[in-house]
Design an enzyme around this catalytic site. Structure first.
Site, PDB file in Angstrom:
ATOM      1  CG  HIS A   1      -2.120  -0.816   1.110  1.00 16.99           C
ATOM      2  ND1 HIS A   1      -3.293  -0.371   0.519  1.00 16.99           N
ATOM      3  CD2 HIS A   1      -2.355  -2.085   1.494  1.00 16.99           C
ATOM      4  CE1 HIS A   1      -4.193  -1.335   0.568  1.00 16.99           C
ATOM      5  NE2 HIS A   1      -3.646  -2.393   1.150  1.00 16.99           N
TER       6      HIS A   1
ATOM      7  CE  LYS B   1      -7.409  13.716  -0.427  1.00 17.79           C
ATOM      8  NZ  LYS B   1      -7.346  12.433  -1.107  1.00 17.79           N
ATOM      9  NE  ARG B   2      -5.021   9.939   9.462  1.00 18.20           N
ATOM     10  CZ  ARG B   2      -4.853   9.261  10.599  1.00 18.20           C
ATOM     11  NH1 ARG B   2      -5.801   8.430  11.012  1.00 18.20           N
ATOM     12  NH2 ARG B   2      -3.764   9.420  11.317  1.00 18.20           N
TER      13      ARG B   2
ATOM     14  CE  LYS C   1      -3.753  10.745   2.566  1.00 11.69           C
ATOM     15  NZ  LYS C   1      -4.566  10.066   1.539  1.00 11.69           N
TER      16      LYS C   1
ATOM     17  CB  THR D   1     -10.622   4.619  -2.073  1.00 15.68           C
ATOM     18  OG1 THR D   1     -10.352   4.958  -0.716  1.00 15.68           O
ATOM     19  CG2 THR D   1      -9.870   3.367  -2.458  1.00 15.68           C
TER      20      THR D   1
ATOM     21  CE  LYS E   1     -14.364   6.377   0.072  1.00 13.47           C
ATOM     22  NZ  LYS E   1     -13.708   6.809   1.322  1.00 13.47           N
TER      23      LYS E   1
HETATM   24  C1  LIG Z   1     -12.437   6.833   1.606  1.00 10.05           C
HETATM   25  C2  LIG Z   1     -11.965   7.228   2.947  1.00 10.05           C
HETATM   26  C3  LIG Z   1     -10.613   7.471   3.165  1.00 10.05           C
HETATM   27  C4  LIG Z   1      -9.582   7.414   2.055  1.00 10.05           C
HETATM   28  O1  LIG Z   1      -9.522   8.680   1.430  1.00 10.05           O
HETATM   29  P1  LIG Z   1      -8.336   9.076   0.434  1.00 10.05           P
HETATM   30  O2  LIG Z   1      -8.803  10.371  -0.146  1.00 10.05           O
HETATM   31  O3  LIG Z   1      -8.258   8.007  -0.603  1.00 10.05           O
HETATM   32  O4  LIG Z   1      -7.115   9.216   1.236  1.00 10.05           O
HETATM   33  C5  LIG Z   1     -10.207   7.836   4.434  1.00 10.05           C
HETATM   34  N1  LIG Z   1     -11.084   7.944   5.443  1.00 10.05           N
HETATM   35  C6  LIG Z   1     -12.399   7.741   5.266  1.00 10.05           C
HETATM   36  C7  LIG Z   1     -13.333   7.905   6.415  1.00 10.05           C
HETATM   37  C8  LIG Z   1     -12.888   7.365   4.020  1.00 10.05           C
HETATM   38  O5  LIG Z   1     -14.197   7.142   3.857  1.00 10.05           O
END
Ligand SMILES: *Cc1c(COP(=O)(O)O)cnc(C)c1O
Length: 831
Positions: A380, A570-571, A576, A678, A682
């Site tokens: 990952h 995101k985190r 990022k 991911t 979404k």
């Molecule tokens: C989808 C999701 C992530 C991953 O987000 P990225 O933008 O791909 O880093 C992290 N936390 C939550 C709660 C999510 O639903």
């Protein structure tokens, strides 16, 4: 039938407030459900409708729904067992599940009947849903991927078990006070968990410490036995995961640590009441918290104990199942495929060897053949600091027998290279033991060597794996690395999180769109249809109004649904690049103040995300976002044009509220550093346009949606790499006036008048080496944002692009991902 404001056609969409492609409701089914819920409320919860609190209603409803799952569960199991089908075992230290009620109702097609059953009892389903705590047994993308995979495997009728840890405390709850992050413990289990079944009969012993002793086997050969100093019991808790239309149910089996002896009775009777429980506390710490802080030796050791604990329990469990069903472990690879989600369960390579050799008396060669046919490993990250390495000294103390096995594996792996002339650098690079300053076991190497297939999670990431961390291993095993681009489950991230859009899609495309993501392609022909565009806009506007309410509740800030909602959720991590986003907000703020009369596209920047508790730079970025928000949001000169909001406690449920309301999706990581992402999938699925770098799955999103429907900017992974190599760092003198202006505002304390030097550490990092290329990409990012503004000003072009995003991202369904794993890696049939 009501006619919608923009709808100039005679047919279709009823402005249903909450709509899940409504089924005709069977009144007798509603009655049966109502009685079932009442019975649970009375006999399981032990209260009456007059006295029941919201929480009681939630538990009663969950239990009534769970009964429906159990019936199907039993039949799924019977069928798989009899047919002797191959099972998939997904080992993951994290499952970021979120709430289960909506998901389960949706998959069982029970949302409307249950809504009605509850309404008859004076209870509102939507309020009930918000009572359920998020199961936050993960940090971010990796754990959420595991949750999406569980749902897709159930929907595709792949017989599977998810294996992980039942953490008492999931990911911390983030509180923002005066713009700073504080962590509070998350207590999701404190009021019980109605979804799980405790299996007090499914218990496996897991050892730690002690010694590895040489003994004589019955046949006279020498053998080893591990005599652990300490044994912990792993107790199983099963949560049923129901697939689409309730066709199949799989178990998520989470392990809880329990001391073998509850109480040292002698000590207790001697008056040492606390000491009598001390060892129990130490043992049970294993399943106490997700991700214990790793800044201390004790924290790191606990993490290793967690990894081995759940890996060993899971392996013992699945070996026992195999023996029960098939007798002999020699056939394990025919009936079991294991997937290691990252290196956290990589100790499985040594533990499976130990179980086969020491406990089941296999010869090394046969055990190795079984192991390497059964295990598979998903990588990952390529970030060097995130690649797990354990000090040899720690392993020696905690898992002595495993260290011995790892040495043997490493010797057999390197031995062919030691014939003839020895290439020392090559041996060093291929070795499982890292000897560059201290001795460490590289868990990625161990997983690679012990696996049948090793996969990356996007095309770019897989290619970089072959070229960087695993370059030399790839040369030795050229067919082992494969790509499996991540996906998301559309049931949760479209149909359930965004019921209005889902209903619109069903109206236009038919029910098929619920079963078959490819049906979304049918939207392409509607992309220019004015009437459809209006319907598409209207559902977004309603979702934005909903989110505006959430923002008002959480922050007391008013945001206008007419503005462009620009979302980065995101985190919080330097790679990022939330900092790049904030710098653009500052530059835009300056530009608006300089020319307040100009026409500016109204924009709301929405950020959310947690920083690791010990990650100081990331926490400072959160503080900056909040300080900048405070200044911008209170400046009347930019009112109505720019706002910045930071929503606290990002989790799955908050994501479900934000995703349907996003116009713009920020996916702006430094190229080469985001393995897949991911969140990007979404948001695109729900029609947000992406502004992003050519990183992770963004590359493939561009291929799907078309380059004209995405805003790509910035350095490529190759260019980033080239800059890193060249010593000529871009000097601050080369920065544009706009960038300098934005940084200057931070430097002079515009956003921190009480503490002008507060953000010096962030500015310093940019000036010294700017590892994450924020300054290098800033001007390109600014230019891309202005293209976003331009497109927003031609609504029909904007909505066309938005519709085409939804139409063309069917490929990112985790059903597609799981099909690929099933065919190429696990070799199991799917529906
Ligand atoms: C989808 C999701 C992530 C991953 O987000 P990225 O933008 O791909 O880093 C992290 N936390 C939550 C709660 C999510 O639903």
């Amino acid at each position: 039938m009501a006619t919608l404001e923009f709808d100039d056609r005679s047919s279709s969409v009823v402005p249903k407030d909450i709509v899940t492609a409504a089924l005709p409701i069977d009144e007798s089914a509603v009655l049966v459900l109502r009685n079932a819920i009442l019975a649970k409320l009375t006999y399981a919860v032990g209260t009456t409708p007059a006295h029941a609190k919201d929480r009681d209603w939630f538990v009663a409803t969950a239990l009534a729904v769970r009964d429906r799952i159990v019936d199907r569960w039993a039949s799924s199991h019977g069928a798989d067992g009899q047919a002797g089908r191959k099972h998939v075992y997904y080992l993951s230290l994290e499952f970021l599940i979120g709430r289960l009620l909506s998901d389960t109702l949706h998959n069982l097609r029970l949302t409307e009947p249950v809504r009605e059953a509850l309404a008859g009892l004076g209870v509102d389903l939507d309020e009930l849903r918000s009572i359920e705590p998020d199961a936050a047994l993960g940090n971010g993308g990796l754990g959420r991927l595991a949750a999406c995979f569980m749902e897709s495997m159930a929907s595709l009728e792949v017989p599977a078990y998810g294996y992980g840890i039942r953490y008492e405390h999931g990911l911390f709850r983030q509180i923002i006070l005066d713009g700073r992050q504080y962590e509070q413990p998350e207590d999701w289990l404190c009021q019980g968990n109605p979804w799980e079944f405790e299996r007090s009969d499914v218990i496996h012993p897991v050892g730690f410490g002690g010694t590895s002793e040489e003994v004589q086997a019955p046949d006279g050969s020498r053998a080893f036995v591990w005599i652990p100093a300490e044994t912990v019991q792993a107790v199983a808790y099963d949560t049923p995961i129901v697939g689409w239309r309730g066709r199949h149910v799989n178990a998520l089996r989470l392990w809880s640590a329990r001391a073998t002896e509850c109480l040292l009775l002698d000590a207790f009777n001697m008056g040492d009441h606390v000491g009598a429980l001390a060892s129990r506390t130490r043992v049970e710490a294993i399943s106490r918290v997700l991700y214990p802080g790793d800044t201390t030796d004790a924290g790191r050791e606990l993490r290793l104990r967690q990894e081995f604990f759940f890996t060993s329990a899971s392996l013992q469990d699945l070996l026992a199942r195999h023996i029960r069903l098939h007798g002999d472990l020699a056939t394990l690879p025919d009936y079991a495929a294991l997937q290691l989600n990252d290196t956290h369960p990589a100790i499985a390579v040594a533990e499976l060897m130990r179980l086969l050799i020491d406990e089941h008396r296999f010869h090394w060669e046969d055990a190795w053949a079984i192991t390497t046919k059964t295990l598979n490993y998903t990588n990952h990250t390529l970030l060097p600091e995130a690649l797990e390495r354990w000090p040899v000294s720690l392993l020696e103390r905690v898992l002595p027998r495993h260290l011995q096995i790892i040495y043997q594996i490493n010797w057999l792996h390197l031995e062919p290279l030691t014939r003839g002339e020895i290439d020392v650098d090559l041996v060093k690079s291929l070795s499982v033991i890292d000897e560059s300053g201290g001795r460490y076991v590289r868990m990625g190497h161990l997983a690679f060597i012990g696996a049948n297939k090793v996969n990356g999670v996007s095309a770019l990431h897989t290619q970089l794996m072959r070229q960087t961390v695993f370059r030399d291993l790839h040369a030795v095993y050229p067919t082992r690395i494969v790509n499996k681009t991540n996906g998301i489950t559309f049931r949760r991230w479209l149909h359930q999180a965004n019921p209005r859009l889902s209903a619109l899609l069903v109206d236009e495309l038919g029910e098929e769109v619920l079963d078959q993501p490819d049906a979304l392609l049918g939207l392409e022909k509607l992309a220019d249809d004015q009437a459809f565009q209006n319907l598409f806009r209207k559902q977004r506007a309603a979702a934005k109004a909903d989110l505006a309410k959430v923002v008002a509740e959480l922050l007391g800030e008013t945001i206008s649904p007419d503005a462009l909602f620009d979302v980065q959720i995101k985190r919080i991590h330097e790679y990022k690049r939330q900092l790049l986003n904030i710098l653009e907000a500052i530059a835009l703020y300056s530009a608006i103040r300089a020319e307040p009369e100009r026409h500016w596209v109204p924009r709301v920047k929405i950020l959310a995300g947690k920083a690791a508790a010990s990650y100081h730079q990331a926490k400072l970025i959160i503080k900056l976002a909040n300080d900048v928000a405070k200044v911008i949001n209170s400046d009347p000169l930019v009112a109505g044009r720019l706002k910045v909001v930071f929503l606290p406690n990002y989790n799955v449920s908050l994501a479900e509220a934000i995703v349907p309301a996003a116009d713009l999706s920020e996916q702006i990581s430094t190229a080469g550093m985001e393995a897949s992402g991911t969140g990007n999938m979404k948001l695109a699925l729900n029609g947000a346009l992406t502004i992003g770098t050519l990183d992770g799955a963004n590359v493939e999103i561009r291929e799907c949606v078309g380059a004209e429907n995405i805003f790509i900017f910035g350095l490529t992974a190759q260019e980033v790499e080239a800059r890193r190599r060249s010593t000529a760092h871009q000097e601050p003198d080369a920065w544009s006036a706009r960038l300098r202006g934005a940084l200057e505002l931070i430097r002079v304390g515009t956003f921190s008048p009480d503490e002008p030097h507060r953000f010096d550490p962030l500015l310093h990092a940019l000036a010294v080496d700017d590892l994450f290329m924020v300054t290098a990409d800033f001007d390109a990012y600014w230019a891309a944002q202005r293209q976003v503004d331009d497109l927003w000003q031609s609504p029909s072009a904007w909505w066309r692009a938005s519709i085409l995003n939804t139409a063309r991202v069917a490929w990112f369904s985790s059903d597609r991902t799981i099909r690929e794993y099933a065919e190429e890696i696990w070799r199991v049939p799917v529906q």
